[in-house]
Scaffold this motif. Structure first.
Motif, PDB file in Angstrom:
ATOM      1  N   VAL A 135      -3.627 -11.463  -8.523  1.00 33.56           N
ATOM      2  CA  VAL A 135      -4.483 -10.793  -7.543  1.00 33.56           C
ATOM      3  C   VAL A 135      -5.945 -10.826  -7.959  1.00 33.56           C
ATOM      4  O   VAL A 135      -6.830 -11.233  -7.186  1.00 33.56           O
ATOM      5  CB  VAL A 135      -4.006  -9.339  -7.324  1.00 33.56           C
ATOM      6  N   TRP A 136      -6.245 -10.408  -9.205  1.00 35.71           N
ATOM      7  CA  TRP A 136      -7.637 -10.231  -9.623  1.00 35.71           C
ATOM      8  C   TRP A 136      -8.315 -11.522 -10.086  1.00 35.71           C
ATOM      9  O   TRP A 136      -9.524 -11.661  -9.959  1.00 35.71           O
ATOM     10  CB  TRP A 136      -7.716  -9.191 -10.739  1.00 35.71           C
ATOM     11  N   LYS A 137      -7.538 -12.434 -10.650  1.00 33.92           N
ATOM     12  CA  LYS A 137      -8.133 -13.656 -11.202  1.00 33.92           C
ATOM     13  C   LYS A 137      -8.089 -14.842 -10.236  1.00 33.92           C
ATOM     14  O   LYS A 137      -8.892 -15.777 -10.370  1.00 33.92           O
ATOM     15  CB  LYS A 137      -7.419 -14.049 -12.497  1.00 33.92           C
ATOM     16  N   PRO A 170     -10.906 -13.282  -5.896  1.00 32.13           N
ATOM     17  CA  PRO A 170     -12.149 -14.069  -5.888  1.00 32.13           C
ATOM     18  C   PRO A 170     -12.170 -15.102  -4.777  1.00 32.13           C
ATOM     19  O   PRO A 170     -13.226 -15.350  -4.172  1.00 32.13           O
ATOM     20  CB  PRO A 170     -12.159 -14.739  -7.272  1.00 32.13           C
ATOM     21  N   ARG A 171     -11.011 -15.682  -4.486  1.00 33.40           N
ATOM     22  CA  ARG A 171     -10.932 -16.688  -3.422  1.00 33.40           C
ATOM     23  C   ARG A 171     -11.182 -16.054  -2.059  1.00 33.40           C
ATOM     24  O   ARG A 171     -11.917 -16.597  -1.227  1.00 33.40           O
ATOM     25  CB  ARG A 171      -9.554 -17.344  -3.469  1.00 33.40           C
ATOM     26  N   ILE A 172     -10.577 -14.895  -1.823  1.00 36.35           N
ATOM     27  CA  ILE A 172     -10.771 -14.205  -0.546  1.00 36.35           C
ATOM     28  C   ILE A 172     -12.208 -13.742  -0.404  1.00 36.35           C
ATOM     29  O   ILE A 172     -12.822 -13.864   0.665  1.00 36.35           O
ATOM     30  CB  ILE A 172      -9.789 -13.025  -0.427  1.00 36.35           C
ATOM     31  N   ALA A 201     -14.467 -20.842  -6.646  1.00 36.73           N
ATOM     32  CA  ALA A 201     -15.333 -19.679  -6.839  1.00 36.73           C
ATOM     33  C   ALA A 201     -14.676 -18.640  -7.736  1.00 36.73           C
ATOM     34  O   ALA A 201     -13.505 -18.310  -7.570  1.00 36.73           O
ATOM     35  CB  ALA A 201     -15.675 -19.054  -5.493  1.00 36.73           C
ATOM     36  N   THR A 202     -15.427 -18.137  -8.688  1.00 34.89           N
ATOM     37  CA  THR A 202     -15.016 -17.005  -9.523  1.00 34.89           C
ATOM     38  C   THR A 202     -15.860 -15.797  -9.110  1.00 34.89           C
ATOM     39  O   THR A 202     -16.704 -15.875  -8.209  1.00 34.89           O
ATOM     40  CB  THR A 202     -15.225 -17.317 -11.012  1.00 34.89           C
TER      41      THR A 202
END
Length: 344
Positions: free
Chosen positions: A57-59, A63-65, A201-202
């Motif tokens: 979820v977080w990594k 970030p993608r959403i 993207a990060t």
């Protein structure tokens, strides 16, 4: 009373787009090659990234959403502003040569030695920020040339559009030339970069895009009345005190700037700046007081939805989101051309 109903309708459309964007984002969080239940998503969000679900979820997905929301909103707002000030429904960062300039910049960086590697059949860039820098310079140079010509020669809005098409063609030719001299791995890296991919993207890239987009969005909202006047024609805008040439040049540059930042990080994603503003116009009209924020919501919804489709349609394989938006955008582009011809 009529104005209150008018405003309430626009607010209800905005609320609907916002809620739909939240629902699509939550769906995208829980679905993919690694399926998560709503409870696991909630625990991951509250847990701050611990455990397998938290890492996903977080990594990976959040970030993608976030990138989808930011890039979609950016491209849609840039398209809406360009269409208003240039008085052309086909004006977008894509048709103005910004994306083509970014593609040439990235290709040149790879040709000059930006690191790339092949692993498990996939091409990855070892030094992506060099490519990002060159892509940004290529994207912004396209707009700089057009605006310089507009300033020195007093180009009309129609001529600015044609200059953008010409710059786009020039950068396509330069990109083709760079690809001609590239070896196999370099060529593969160029093609890989050209695919719009939100997965690059990060959180750092998301923060840079947000820091660029939010102030520019604020500027456009402040200038919403100037946009409404500009749509009526230069004479009308000047009669109410709008410095049309100056505001047009500044707004076009800022629209290109936020587009250049987004494209440099995630690659070429076409047609969002075309589809989202026109979809909003169909349901909410062309009043820029509401068109700008509603276009931002519509663009964010469109790109997150397209990316979700790209991730799930051939899962576990992930398609580049630019392919999905192009499938959606090509019919919309043809429809607008036919509609414009029908009005003549």
């Amino acid at each position: 009373m009529d104005y209150e109903r008018y405003t309430a309708r626009k607010l209800s459309i905005g609320l609907f787009l916002f809620l739909l964007t939240v629902l699509v984002s939550l769906y995208s969080l829980s679905h993919g090659s690694y399926e998560l239940t709503p409870r696991e998503v909630l625990e991951a969000l509250l847990g701050g990234g611990s455990g397998g679900a938290g890492l996903v979820v977080w990594k990976v997905r959040l970030p993608r959403i976030a990138a989808g929301l930011l890039v979609g909103a950016t491209l849609a707002v840039a398209g809406a502003v360009m269409q208003g000030f240039l008085r052309n429904p086909l004006a977008t960062p894509f048709t103005m040569g910004v994306s083509h300039g970014a593609m040439f910049g990235a290709s040149l960086a790879i040709l000059l030695g930006a690191g790339y590697a092949e692993s498990s059949g996939r091409i990855s860039l070892d030094n992506p920020y060099v490519v990002v820098l060159f892509a940004f310079m290529g994207a912004i140079s396209a707009t700089a040339v057009i605006l310089l010509l507009a300033k020195l020669k007093g180009l009309s809005p129609e001529a600015i559009i044609l200059a953008g098409v010409a710059m786009g063609s020039l950068f396509v030719a330069l990109t083709t030339l760079a690809q001609y001299f590239a070896d196999e791995l370099q060529l593969a890296a160029m093609v890989y970069w050209s695919f719009g991919d939100l997965g690059r993207a990060t959180w750092r890239e998301d923060a840079i895009m947000a820091a660029t987009f939010i102030p520019v969005l604020g500027y456009f909202i402040v200038k919403r009345w100037d946009l409404n006047a500009a749509v009526m024609g230069d004479e009308v805008a000047k009669s109410v005190g709008v410095d049309v040439e100056r505001v047009r040049l500044v707004s076009t540059f800022l629209a290109a700037l936020i587009t250049a930042v987004s494209v440099a990080f995630v690659g070429v994603i076409g047609f969002v700046g075309l589809i989202a503003p026109h979809a909003v116009r169909l349901v909410a009209g062309g009043d820029y007081r509401f068109l700008i924020p509603l276009s931002a919501l519509a663009g964010a919804l469109l790109l997150v939805t397209a990316d979700t489709i790209a991730r799930l349609i051939l899962s576990p394989m992930i398609l580049p989101v630019g392919i999905v938006t192009s499938f959606l955008g090509a019919p919309a582009f043809i429809y607008l051309l036919v509609r414009m011809e029908g009005r003549r």
